[in-house]
Structure formats: C-alpha cells, structure tokens
Design a protein around this motif. Structure first.
Motif, PDB file in Angstrom:
ATOM      1  N   HIS A 160       3.395  10.001  -2.719  1.00  0.00           N
ATOM      2  CA  HIS A 160       1.954  10.049  -2.851  1.00  0.00           C
ATOM      3  C   HIS A 160       1.145   9.315  -3.837  1.00  0.00           C
ATOM      4  O   HIS A 160       0.058   8.716  -3.938  1.00  0.00           O
ATOM      5  CB  HIS A 160       1.418  11.289  -2.685  1.00  0.00           C
ATOM      6  CG  HIS A 160       1.681  12.028  -1.309  1.00  0.00           C
ATOM      7  ND1 HIS A 160       2.634  13.007  -1.181  1.00  0.00           N
ATOM      8  CD2 HIS A 160       1.302  12.250  -0.145  1.00  0.00           C
ATOM      9  CE1 HIS A 160       2.806  13.559  -0.226  1.00  0.00           C
ATOM     10  NE2 HIS A 160       2.049  12.883   0.613  1.00  0.00           N
ATOM     11  N   LEU A 161       1.902   9.209  -4.980  1.00  0.00           N
ATOM     12  CA  LEU A 161       1.130   8.510  -6.144  1.00  0.00           C
ATOM     13  C   LEU A 161       2.101   8.012  -7.177  1.00  0.00           C
ATOM     14  O   LEU A 161       3.470   8.434  -7.234  1.00  0.00           O
ATOM     15  CB  LEU A 161       0.161   9.216  -6.936  1.00  0.00           C
ATOM     16  CG  LEU A 161       0.635  10.801  -7.426  1.00  0.00           C
ATOM     17  CD1 LEU A 161       1.379  10.676  -8.642  1.00  0.00           C
ATOM     18  CD2 LEU A 161      -0.338  11.957  -7.360  1.00  0.00           C
ATOM     19  N   GLN A 162       1.583   7.052  -8.046  1.00  0.00           N
ATOM     20  CA  GLN A 162       2.663   6.586  -9.283  1.00  0.00           C
ATOM     21  C   GLN A 162       2.009   7.300 -10.592  1.00  0.00           C
ATOM     22  O   GLN A 162       0.831   7.290 -10.789  1.00  0.00           O
ATOM     23  CB  GLN A 162       2.823   5.242  -9.370  1.00  0.00           C
ATOM     24  CG  GLN A 162       3.354   4.565  -8.093  1.00  0.00           C
ATOM     25  CD  GLN A 162       3.760   3.041  -8.273  1.00  0.00           C
ATOM     26  OE1 GLN A 162       3.436   2.525  -9.068  1.00  0.00           O
ATOM     27  NE2 GLN A 162       4.265   2.256  -7.078  1.00  0.00           N
ATOM     28  N   ALA A 163       2.793   7.426 -11.262  1.00  0.00           N
ATOM     29  CA  ALA A 163       2.367   7.954 -12.670  1.00  0.00           C
ATOM     30  C   ALA A 163       3.045   7.583 -13.928  1.00  0.00           C
ATOM     31  O   ALA A 163       4.215   7.006 -13.686  1.00  0.00           O
ATOM     32  CB  ALA A 163       2.730   9.800 -12.520  1.00  0.00           C
ATOM     33  N   MET A 164       2.513   7.706 -15.013  1.00  0.00           N
ATOM     34  CA  MET A 164       3.109   7.307 -16.231  1.00  0.00           C
ATOM     35  C   MET A 164       2.538   8.272 -17.090  1.00  0.00           C
ATOM     36  O   MET A 164       1.542   9.076 -17.216  1.00  0.00           O
ATOM     37  CB  MET A 164       2.743   5.937 -16.391  1.00  0.00           C
ATOM     38  CG  MET A 164       1.343   5.578 -16.592  1.00  0.00           C
ATOM     39  SD  MET A 164       0.730   4.047 -17.197  1.00  0.00           S
ATOM     40  CE  MET A 164       0.950   4.084 -18.779  1.00  0.00           C
ATOM     41  N   ALA A 165       2.578   8.111 -18.704  1.00  0.00           N
ATOM     42  CA  ALA A 165       2.157   8.918 -19.743  1.00  0.00           C
ATOM     43  C   ALA A 165       2.116   7.965 -20.865  1.00  0.00           C
ATOM     44  O   ALA A 165       2.754   7.094 -21.243  1.00  0.00           O
ATOM     45  CB  ALA A 165       3.032   9.981 -20.308  1.00  0.00           C
ATOM     46  N   GLU A 166       0.919   8.472 -21.779  1.00  0.00           N
ATOM     47  CA  GLU A 166       0.655   7.588 -22.965  1.00  0.00           C
ATOM     48  C   GLU A 166       0.406   8.658 -24.096  1.00  0.00           C
ATOM     49  O   GLU A 166       0.147   9.652 -23.729  1.00  0.00           O
ATOM     50  CB  GLU A 166      -0.221   6.433 -22.825  1.00  0.00           C
ATOM     51  CG  GLU A 166      -1.632   6.746 -22.302  1.00  0.00           C
ATOM     52  CD  GLU A 166      -2.410   5.802 -22.142  1.00  0.00           C
ATOM     53  OE1 GLU A 166      -2.029   4.649 -21.981  1.00  0.00           O
ATOM     54  OE2 GLU A 166      -3.636   5.922 -21.741  1.00  0.00           O
ATOM     55  N   SER A 167       0.073   7.969 -25.284  1.00  0.00           N
ATOM     56  CA  SER A 167      -0.414   8.867 -26.340  1.00  0.00           C
ATOM     57  C   SER A 167       0.622  10.093 -26.646  1.00  0.00           C
ATOM     58  O   SER A 167       0.259  11.148 -26.537  1.00  0.00           O
ATOM     59  CB  SER A 167      -1.585   9.380 -26.107  1.00  0.00           C
ATOM     60  OG  SER A 167      -2.727   8.451 -26.227  1.00  0.00           O
ATOM     61  N   ILE A 168       1.919   9.630 -26.622  1.00  0.00           N
ATOM     62  CA  ILE A 168       2.846  10.930 -26.537  1.00  0.00           C
ATOM     63  C   ILE A 168       3.176  11.526 -27.902  1.00  0.00           C
ATOM     64  O   ILE A 168       3.422  10.616 -28.826  1.00  0.00           O
ATOM     65  CB  ILE A 168       4.227  10.416 -25.742  1.00  0.00           C
ATOM     66  CG1 ILE A 168       3.947  10.029 -24.377  1.00  0.00           C
ATOM     67  CG2 ILE A 168       5.437  11.387 -25.890  1.00  0.00           C
ATOM     68  CD1 ILE A 168       5.377   9.339 -23.673  1.00  0.00           C
ATOM     69  N   GLN A 169       3.174  12.815 -28.210  1.00  0.00           N
ATOM     70  CA  GLN A 169       3.606  13.519 -29.281  1.00  0.00           C
ATOM     71  C   GLN A 169       4.710  14.400 -29.139  1.00  0.00           C
ATOM     72  O   GLN A 169       4.668  15.329 -27.975  1.00  0.00           O
ATOM     73  CB  GLN A 169       2.391  13.979 -29.841  1.00  0.00           C
ATOM     74  CG  GLN A 169       1.251  13.218 -30.052  1.00  0.00           C
ATOM     75  CD  GLN A 169      -0.028  14.078 -30.760  1.00  0.00           C
ATOM     76  OE1 GLN A 169      -0.105  15.354 -30.627  1.00  0.00           O
ATOM     77  NE2 GLN A 169      -1.065  13.432 -31.256  1.00  0.00           N
TER      78      GLN A 169
END
Length: 354
Positions: A160-169
């Motif tokens: 249903h969607l595409q996802a990613m992540a940023e500002s990872i700690q």
C-alpha cells in the motif's frame, strides 16, 4: 481557441481596419468599397475562430488542464526509544528515527488503513534484520549501517505504500554500556597479566633449564656477564656451584667441595669428622645460606629490593621440580611474611644477648 488567441485576433482585425481606412482616405477610394471593406473585417475573424474550433475538437481545453500533476504528498512519523535485539542476549539497541512514506495508487475499494503504522512496522523489520546480527560493542558503527540501509524508499509487505527512515539514532542503555566498558577493562587487564605470566615463565625456564642447569652452564653465563673476566669468574666458582646446587636442590659435586672449603677458609672434606653428617634440614639450610652468600657476592646485600625478587624466582624454579619444602624455606628466609617477622627477630636478639 484560447482566450489569448482570441484577444490577439481581435486586435489584429481592428488594426487592419484602421490601416485600410487610412489607405482608402489617402487614395480616395470609391464609396462602394467601404461597405465591402467593413464586411471583410467582420467575416475574416469569424471564419478564423470557426476553423480553430474545428481543428481543436469539441472538448474545450482550459489553462488549468495544461498544468502538470500535483506532486505526491509525503508524510512522516517520529519513532523513539524502540528496543531492537542485538547478537548478544539481554543486550538490546535503543532505536530512534523519523519514518517517511508515501502511498501507492490503490483501487477504489481498497480498505481503510493506517499508513503510519504500516510504514513504522516495515522500517522496524528492516532495522531488526540488521541489528540482530551485530554485536552491541559497536553501536555507533551499526547506526551508520542502518542510516544507509533505511535511506531508500522500499515497498512495505502489503504493497500500500513505500517507506524509509532518516535521522537515525542507535545507542545502548546506560547500564548495558557500563557493563560492556567494565568487561573491556577486564579483558585488557587479563591480556596484560597473561603476557606478564608468560614473561615470568620464560625467565624461569631460562634460569632453570639454561643458566642454572649445572655448574658448567652457570660458569659460562657468569663469564659472559662479567665481560669474559676469567679471574673474577674463577674466584666466584664456589658461589656459582653453591647457587646451582641450591637451584637444583642437589649436593655440591665432590670435585668442587674442596675448592669451596678453601675459598671459605673451612676444613676440607678429609678433615670433617665422619660422625657429623648433615641431616636433611641442615642440608636445606645450607642451600639457603649458600644462596645468601651468592647474592651478597654479586652485590644484592640485605636491604636491596632485588634480593628477595631473585630469591623468589629461584624458589619458583625449585618448586617446579616438586621440591616444595626447600622452595618454601628459601622463600621464607628471604621474604618472610609480615606477621611472622617479629617472632623471627626475637630469637635472634636473644641469641645475640646470650
């Protein structure tokens, strides 16, 4: 025809009419030409509009329809303090990141869903697949690895969607980090201790198996240490023999007993009464005394910190040969326990007074 084209056509028609009027007045055209000119100025623009409409078709085109499609709106959600497993049991990573996603075109009857939940679940699964294969001692390195692996928009499992992540700690809990720091210090100290132990064992093997193996080896070693001064080595031959016999817990060879007696100013073996054979305790005491004389001769007198250290190494060599009693007596003589020191000194003082 668009509004801009219509405006341009009317403007050109009016301008043409004015130009023809000026030309007609200056050339004194006949009166019948003026009605014909007016009809042409009205018919020509109308015909142009009609031809343009036929070419374009029946569906009107507006200015808004010529614009490009609006960009897809992307949304985000902040994830904080999520525990992810590491390769070591009971040591979890603490994960925080900003999850971004955008929906994929779905059919009209698609079910209602929570895009934030789907996106966060997809990102956490991708992160866990990495962290559970990594050791917790390198959290900062794993953080950089996650920053690269989660920086791409990837379809989540439902599609249903595409996802990613940023500002990872990615960090460890404070208690776990302190435990790992302590374990690292212990491993470093243990490594240093192992090297020191190997060094001591190497020195003992060198002294026991090479230098003090027998009197001859001790003489060669002592000769090399004294810059090949033969005369000094000969003078110390008796001490070397005593040291070798003490280290090996053995009797001094008969061929050297007379030499030792002569250098010490004592009677030779032929003058010693046969009724006074040394007992086992006296022999061990003699080995201790001989070791003490040797240390005195090489400058390690009482009060020198090197004296008990060298005696302890020689006692260790004797103990490795299963002669524990002799080794303990030597150790006790040169480095007595602190609690026994006053008791040992008392008899000596009494005897001196006597």
């Amino acid at each position: 025809m668009s509004t801009a084209r219509k405006t341009t056509t009317v403007f050109l028609t009016v301008l043409s009419g004015l130009l023809l009027g000026i030309v007609g007045l200056t050339q004194r055209w006949p009166a019948w030409i003026w009605p014909l000119l007016a009809v042409l100025l009205l018919v020509v623009p109308a015909a142009a509009f009609r031809v343009a409409a036929m070419r374009r078709g029946t569906v009107p085109v507006t200015f808004e329809e010529q614009l490009t499609a609006a960009p897809v709106e992307r949304t985000e959600h902040r994830v904080s303090q999520v525990l992810l497993p590491s390769k070591w049991a009971d040591y979890d990573f603490v994960f925080s990141a900003t999850v971004r996603w955008y929906p994929v075109d779905a059919p009209a009857r698609a079910p209602v869903l929570n895009p934030a939940g789907l996106a966060v679940d997809a990102v956490l699964k991708r992160a866990r697949a990495i962290t559970e294969q990594r050791e917790p001692v390198r959290a900062s390195l794993v953080e950089q690895e996650l920053s690269g692996a989660l920086s791409r928009m990837v379809p989540e499992p439902t599609g249903h969607l595409q996802a990613m992540a940023e500002s990872i700690q990615l960090v460890l809990m404070q208690q776990d980090q302190e435990r790992l720091d302590k374990l690292a210090d212990v491993r470093k100290d243990e490594a240093v201790w192992v090297h020191q132990r190997k060094y001591e064992q190497s020195r003992r093997r060198y002294l026991g198996e090479d230098v003090l193996k027998d009197t001859g080896s001790a003489v060669v070693w002592w000769l090399a240490r004294n810059d090949e001064h033969v005369e000094r080595t000969v003078n110390d031959l008796a001490l070397l023999a005593q040291l070798t016999s003490a280290a090996n817990d053995a009797d001094i060879p008969e061929r050297l007993q007379d030499l030792i007696s002569q250098q010490a100013g004592e009677p030779t073996t032929s003058d010693v009464p046969e009724t006074k054979p040394p007992s086992a305790p006296q022999g061990r005491e003699t080995a201790t005394m001989r070791l003490s004389d040797f240390l005195d001769s090489i400058g390690f007198t009482d009060g020198d910190v090197r004296r008990p250290m060298l005696a302890a190494q020689i006692a260790g060599l004797i103990k490795e040969q299963d002669r524990h009693e002799t080794a303990e007596e030597i150790q006790h003589h040169f480095d007595p326990p602190a609690s026994l020191a006053p008791d040992d000194e008392a008899p000596a003082s009494g005897s001196a007074l006597a």
